[in-house]
Design a protein around this motif. Structure first.
Motif, PDB file in Angstrom:
ATOM      1  N   SER A 155      35.681  89.754-105.992  1.00  0.00           N
ATOM      2  CA  SER A 155      35.096  89.588-104.661  1.00  0.00           C
ATOM      3  C   SER A 155      36.010  88.773-103.745  1.00  0.00           C
ATOM      4  CB  SER A 155      33.735  88.898-104.776  1.00  0.00           C
ATOM      5  OG  SER A 155      33.885  87.552-105.201  1.00  0.00           O
ATOM      6  N   GLY A 156      37.059  88.191-104.300  1.00  0.00           N
ATOM      7  CA  GLY A 156      37.999  87.410-103.499  1.00  0.00           C
ATOM      8  C   GLY A 156      37.649  85.945-103.384  1.00  0.00           C
ATOM      9  N   ARG A 157      36.536  85.540-103.998  1.00  0.00           N
ATOM     10  CA  ARG A 157      36.116  84.142-103.886  1.00  0.00           C
ATOM     11  C   ARG A 157      37.090  83.187-104.567  1.00  0.00           C
ATOM     12  NH1 ARG A 157      32.462  82.055-100.244  1.00  0.00           N
ATOM     13  NH2 ARG A 157      30.909  83.649 -99.759  1.00  0.00           N
ATOM     14  N   LEU A 158      37.554  83.572-105.741  1.00  0.00           N
ATOM     15  CA  LEU A 158      38.464  82.687-106.463  1.00  0.00           C
ATOM     16  C   LEU A 158      39.833  82.620-105.800  1.00  0.00           C
ATOM     17  CD1 LEU A 158      37.694  83.491-110.212  1.00  0.00           C
ATOM     18  CD2 LEU A 158      36.932  81.542-108.863  1.00  0.00           C
ATOM     19  N   SER A 159      40.230  83.702-105.144  1.00  0.00           N
ATOM     20  CA  SER A 159      41.547  83.710-104.497  1.00  0.00           C
ATOM     21  C   SER A 159      41.627  82.677-103.387  1.00  0.00           C
ATOM     22  CB  SER A 159      41.838  85.105-103.945  1.00  0.00           C
ATOM     23  OG  SER A 159      41.830  86.059-104.993  1.00  0.00           O
ATOM     24  N   ASN A 160      40.476  82.359-102.776  1.00  0.00           N
ATOM     25  CA  ASN A 160      40.477  81.350-101.713  1.00  0.00           C
ATOM     26  C   ASN A 160      40.890  79.973-102.234  1.00  0.00           C
ATOM     27  OD1 ASN A 160      39.567  83.345 -99.975  1.00  0.00           O
ATOM     28  ND2 ASN A 160      37.410  82.826-100.260  1.00  0.00           N
ATOM     29  N   LEU A 161      40.637  79.738-103.544  1.00  0.00           N
ATOM     30  CA  LEU A 161      40.976  78.434-104.111  1.00  0.00           C
ATOM     31  C   LEU A 161      42.482  78.255-104.250  1.00  0.00           C
ATOM     32  CD1 LEU A 161      38.266  78.163-106.921  1.00  0.00           C
ATOM     33  CD2 LEU A 161      38.254  77.078-104.682  1.00  0.00           C
ATOM     34  N   GLU A 162      43.219  79.353-104.287  1.00  0.00           N
ATOM     35  CA  GLU A 162      44.667  79.250-104.431  1.00  0.00           C
ATOM     36  C   GLU A 162      45.301  78.556-103.226  1.00  0.00           C
ATOM     37  OE1 GLU A 162      45.902  83.242-105.065  1.00  0.00           O
ATOM     38  OE2 GLU A 162      45.390  83.229-107.209  1.00  0.00           O
ATOM     39  N   GLN A 163      44.649  78.672-102.066  1.00  0.00           N
ATOM     40  CA  GLN A 163      45.165  78.012-100.869  1.00  0.00           C
ATOM     41  C   GLN A 163      44.801  76.528-100.850  1.00  0.00           C
ATOM     42  OE1 GLN A 163      43.507  80.224 -97.616  1.00  0.00           O
ATOM     43  NE2 GLN A 163      44.457  82.172 -98.231  1.00  0.00           N
ATOM     44  N   GLU A 164      43.744  76.161-101.586  1.00  0.00           N
ATOM     45  CA  GLU A 164      43.275  74.782-101.583  1.00  0.00           C
ATOM     46  C   GLU A 164      43.871  73.959-102.725  1.00  0.00           C
ATOM     47  OE1 GLU A 164      39.078  74.927-101.757  1.00  0.00           O
ATOM     48  OE2 GLU A 164      38.865  76.344-100.075  1.00  0.00           O
ATOM     49  N   ILE A 165      44.162  74.628-103.862  1.00  0.00           N
ATOM     50  CA  ILE A 165      44.620  73.915-105.055  1.00  0.00           C
ATOM     51  C   ILE A 165      46.000  74.430-105.412  1.00  0.00           C
ATOM     52  CG2 ILE A 165      44.116  73.347-107.452  1.00  0.00           C
ATOM     53  CD1 ILE A 165      41.192  74.005-106.879  1.00  0.00           C
ATOM     54  N   SER A 166      46.941  73.539-105.493  1.00  0.00           N
ATOM     55  CA  SER A 166      48.307  73.933-105.849  1.00  0.00           C
ATOM     56  C   SER A 166      48.369  74.340-107.319  1.00  0.00           C
ATOM     57  CB  SER A 166      49.283  72.787-105.584  1.00  0.00           C
ATOM     58  OG  SER A 166      48.918  71.651-106.354  1.00  0.00           O
TER      59      SER A 166
END
Length: 682
Positions: free
Chosen positions: A423-434
């Motif tokens: 759904s793309g929800r986890l991909s958003n975390l890639e921008q927040e967490i290095s």
């Protein structure tokens, strides 16, 4: 097989429990199975009591048995400087070997339906993401609901089984019900907040729907009340509690319907309450009413109701007065009903409905914490509470961390993480967490779940399919696990070979085929063993089995499994020894069919070849005697010279000691006949 005590695990005490009836193993050993508790053991040292006197005296050792077992057995530790001598614990008595493994609730007959049916949804999700990589929210929502429907079906089956089970089994099934209920509850909330995002970021109607779905008690009570005697309905002990519960779930119409059944419903107070509730503004996204306009309407309504409360128009009935204070958000009144609510999130939904009907999704976390504070549950949160709080706070990593600890053997965390990833929800975390990789996180859970299924005797193929959808490490796990699946029967072996070839793992297909060939050979099934050896394309093993055929012929005088030898085809080229066996079978068959000339030709070619085993020379030379003495001339002079040459070379063989002169005499007679016949030819 009994489970070891889970409480002992949590309290760091020795695990105790009986083991199943011993099974005879190899070399007189006895294998006994034990099963660790269902709960995942995380960060806790586990003690397992081995009920064996020899283990207690000598000591123990353990070794891993693929895929998911540990074998424990008596073992005396020796130091390098100690004298090498027989152990004092050695004896002629049998030795027990204990097999330990975690019990897997997914392997329960009822919960296997969860595994089988969810696998189809999982595959559909992978295909959907491959074919529609852009926007497919509606399809994702549909698949999410399919997952939940499967869980609900399993819950219903468990409930039915509980009613038909004895007390011990019922307790275990009730534990499964608790686990699945928690899974379905969290999944439903994730679906609402993370998958099915409503228009305008208005989340409260969906949150109320979630609470109604998981707290159907008040709706059932209302149905019971309406289904009974309506006269004096307010005397029912559940009457007012049902009204309060429905009120907190936003079921205003049902509340009004119940109040109209009160014996004093014609009084002015009841009529006024009905008008107030009927006039209560409820935001509906489908009507297209602007939020600002709704807020103004609701503010006017609140002022009007508060004025009526201040005028003491409802004090004649304490319950009606409480309802009116609840709908205007009176803090003291809400504090009074907190203790009657089952959970803080049930309380939260009602509080938001009457105080913050236009709450935004990102505000839910703060309101959830306030609700927990009001109910004084901060230090009493259970795992389900923590998971729900994490979802309301949109803390996806914490959500995954909480559900990962659930004792469902990874089904929940793998499938929900997979859904959130697509759904793309986890991909958003890639921008927040290095250094965070959504793809790797998703694969790690799917990989672990697939490995768990590989440990089951009939679910391993489903486990393979899950590993297929792990692009980084899936194929490596398959290479390690597939050859270690127990070869219980030939049908299962054929499936393993097929699955290996489907994935171009030909070396595994060959090694498994060879293993099955060895098993067949050990059971005395040489023909079947040869078939598996040919599939394994193992030349030395094929030669070894061909030798077995030939030596068996020397003992019995017959060739076993002749049907296999007759249909070797191109497989005959697998080894020189098999070529010899196949040719010898052909000679044998022609001789039995009385085609002596054809048999003689093959026999001559064999004698002149370089592939005859040393132990078989005597057999071939003795087989020439009846052909040399036959009435029909079947050997030419050159063939006879070949036979005589072989006799001269092998005359010292012990098996030919008494037969050499007979062969020479038969060859001399045949040679004279052959020369006379050939002299008469043009």
């Amino acid at each position: 097989m009994s489970q070891l005590n889970e409480k002992s695990i949590c309290e760091n005490k020795p695990l105790t429990g009986t083991v199943s009836r011993p099974n005879r193993g190899k070399r007189g050993e006895i294998t006994e199975d034990a099963e660790l508790s269902e709960g995942e053991i995380r960060g806790v040292r586990v003690y397992v009591v081995i009920p064996n006197h020899l283990c207690r005296r000598a000591g123990i050792a353990a070794t891993w048995i693929p895929i998911d077992q540990i074998a424990i057995f008596p073992y005396e530790k020796k130091h390098m400087k100690q004298k090498d001598c027989p152990s004092q614990f050695a004896s002629q008595s049998v030795t027990s070997v204990f097999h330990l493994r975690h019990s897997v609730i997914l392997f329960h007959p009822i919960l296997r339906k969860l595994v089988n049916e969810s696998f189809g949804v999982f595959v559909s999700l992978q295909n959907l993401s491959a074919n529609k990589p852009i926007e497919h929210r509606l399809e994702l929502l549909k698949l999410s609901r399919q997952y939940r429907s499967i869980i609900r079906a399993c819950l219903e089956n468990l409930q039915e089984e509980i009613t038909n089970s004895v007390s011990d089994n019922a307790d275990e099934l009730k534990n499964y019900v608790t686990i699945l209920y928690s899974i379905e509850c969290i999944w439903h909330l994730c679906e609402i907040l993370l998958i099915d995002v409503g228009p305008g970021n208005i989340i409260l109607p969906y949150l109320l729907e979630w609470v109604r779905f998981h707290f159907p008690k008040y709706e059932r009570n209302a149905a019971t009340l309406f289904g009974g005697d309506l006269i004096g309905l307010e005397s029912h002990p559940e009457f007012w509690d049902t009204i309060i519960g429905l009120l907190l779930q936003g079921r205003i119409n049902i509340v009004r319907a119940l109040l109209r059944q009160h014996s004093a419903s014609d009084s002015n107070t009841f009529k006024l309450v009905d008008r107030v509730l009927r006039a209560m503004p409820v935001y509906d996204v489908t009507t297209g009413t602007p939020i600002n306009e709704f807020i103004i309407q609701r503010q006017h309504w609140l002022i009007d109701v508060q004025a009526k409360i201040d005028a003491k128009l409802f004090v004649s009935d304490i319950n009606l007065n409480m309802i009116m204070k609840l709908v205007v958000g009176d803090e003291e009144t809400w504090a009074g009903i907190q203790r009657t609510r089952e959970t803080w999130y049930e309380f939260l939904a009602g509080w938001l409905f009457f105080t913050e009907p236009t709450v935004k999704p990102f505000e839910l976390g703060e309101f959830a914490k306030n609700s927990i504070e009001k109910m004084k549950m901060k230090n009493r949160l259970k795992q389900l509470d923590k998971a729900i709080l994490a979802v309301l706070e949109y803390d996806l990593l914490q959500v995954i961390n909480e559900i990962q600890s659930m004792t469902d053997n990874g089904w929940f965390v793998s499938h929900l993480t997979d859904l959130l990833y697509h759904s793309g929800r986890l991909s958003n975390l890639e921008q927040e967490i290095s250094s965070f990789s959504a793809k790797n996180l998703r694969e790690s859970f799917v990989l672990n779940y697939g490995i768990t299924l590989m440990g089951h005797k009939s679910l391993w193929q489903i486990g393979l399919s899950y590993l297929d959808h792990c692009p980084n490490n899936g194929i490596h796990a398959i290479e390690l696990l597939l050859p270690r699946i127990p070869l219980e029967n030939e049908a299962k072996t054929k499936k393993i070979v097929y699955e290996a070839k489907q994935r171009n793992l030909n070396h595994i297909a060959q090694s498994v085929s060879k293993a099955q060939g060895v098993i067949s050979m050990n059971h005395g099934r040489l023909g079947n063993a040869l078939t598996w050896a040919l599939r394994s394309q193992d030349g030395p093993f094929t030669s070894f089995l061909a030798d077995k055929f030939l030596k068996e012929y020397i003992k019995s005088g017959t060739l076993v499994s002749s049907d296999i030898l007759e249909h070797l085809g191109s497989w005959i080229l697998a080894s020189d020894r098999l070529i010899f066996l196949g040719k010898f079978y052909e000679f044998h068959k022609l001789y039995q069919d009385k085609d002596y000339r054809g048999a003689a030709n093959i026999l001559t070619s064999l004698l002149s070849s370089k592939i005859i085993p040393k132990y078989f020379w005597s057999v071939l030379l003795l087989d020439t005697i009846p052909l040399l003495e036959s009435e029909e001339l079947v050997f030419s002079s050159n063939d006879t010279f070949t036979i005589m040459h072989c006799v001269e070379e092998k005359e010292n063989l012990p098996e030919l000691k008494d037969k050499v002169e007979i062969i020479r005499l038969a060859a001399a007679r045949n040679l004279s006949r052959a020369l006379i016949f050939e002299a008469q030819l043009p």
